[in-house]
Write a protein that holds these residues in place. Structure first.
Motif, PDB file in Angstrom:
ATOM      1  N   CYS A  26     -47.882  24.437 -16.916  1.00  0.00           N
ATOM      2  CA  CYS A  26     -46.942  25.552 -16.725  1.00  0.00           C
ATOM      3  C   CYS A  26     -46.825  25.933 -15.256  1.00  0.00           C
ATOM      4  CB  CYS A  26     -47.372  26.753 -17.568  1.00  0.00           C
ATOM      5  SG  CYS A  26     -47.086  26.498 -19.331  1.00  0.00           S
ATOM      6  N   ALA A  27     -47.936  25.965 -14.546  1.00  0.00           N
ATOM      7  CA  ALA A  27     -47.898  26.297 -13.120  1.00  0.00           C
ATOM      8  C   ALA A  27     -47.066  25.262 -12.359  1.00  0.00           C
ATOM      9  CB  ALA A  27     -49.314  26.373 -12.554  1.00  0.00           C
ATOM     10  N   GLY A  72     -43.447  25.943 -13.194  1.00  0.00           N
ATOM     11  CA  GLY A  72     -42.964  27.308 -13.012  1.00  0.00           C
ATOM     12  C   GLY A  72     -42.600  27.975 -14.330  1.00  0.00           C
ATOM     13  N   GLU A 115     -39.528  30.306 -19.714  1.00  0.00           N
ATOM     14  CA  GLU A 115     -39.543  30.761 -18.328  1.00  0.00           C
ATOM     15  C   GLU A 115     -38.878  32.126 -18.252  1.00  0.00           C
ATOM     16  OE1 GLU A 115     -37.455  27.553 -16.424  1.00  0.00           O
ATOM     17  OE2 GLU A 115     -35.509  28.200 -17.186  1.00  0.00           O
TER      18      GLU A 115
END
Length: 138
Positions: A49-50, A53, A114
């Motif tokens: 996820c990092a 984003g 997101e």
């Protein structure tokens, strides 16, 4: 490229209901866990996820069909495969076996969530697919 993962789980008494068969929510827990273990080969859910984003790789839909009771002492093999990619979702297939016997079939539809315009929304999953096509983290 095939997006697959296999996980083994020894069914124990605590996985079962008073009738001595696996309590059905555990099937969903094991399907999710198999996907999370697949992500571990890419650094794990948080790292993926990092990198993308994203807030999360969450569920939009799930279902299961139970084909054989699972009981204390069974060795369960769960085979997961990402079978379909759409613009904003992807479908996973899960098959649970005890030996050669099919115990359950499950599906999940997931999205890459997101933040956009102050709201959490499903984003394009092409970036996730591209990441998963790269060699896993050693």
């Amino acid at each position: 490229m095939r997006f697959t993962h296999e996980h083994h789980h020894h069914v124990v008494f605590g996985d079962c209901d008073p009738a001595g068969i696996v309590y059905y929510p555990n099937i969903y827990r094991w399907m999710d866990g198999t996907f999370q273990r697949f992500l571990q080969t890419y650094g794990g859910h948080t790292a993926v996820c990092a990198h993308l984003g994203a807030k999360g790789l969450g569920l939009m839909e799930t279902q299961a069909k139970y084909r054989r009771p699972l009981r204390d002492g069974d060795l369960l093999t769960i085979r997961m495969e990402i079978t379909d990619w759409a613009a904003k979702s992807y479908r996973l297939s899960h098959l649970g076996y005890v030996g050669e016997d099919l115990a359950f079939e499950g599906t999940e539809v997931r999205a890459l969530f997101e933040m956009r315009d102050g709201r959490m929304r499903a984003g394009e999953v092409a970036r996730l697919k591209s990441l998963l096509e790269s060699p896993p983290t050693p």
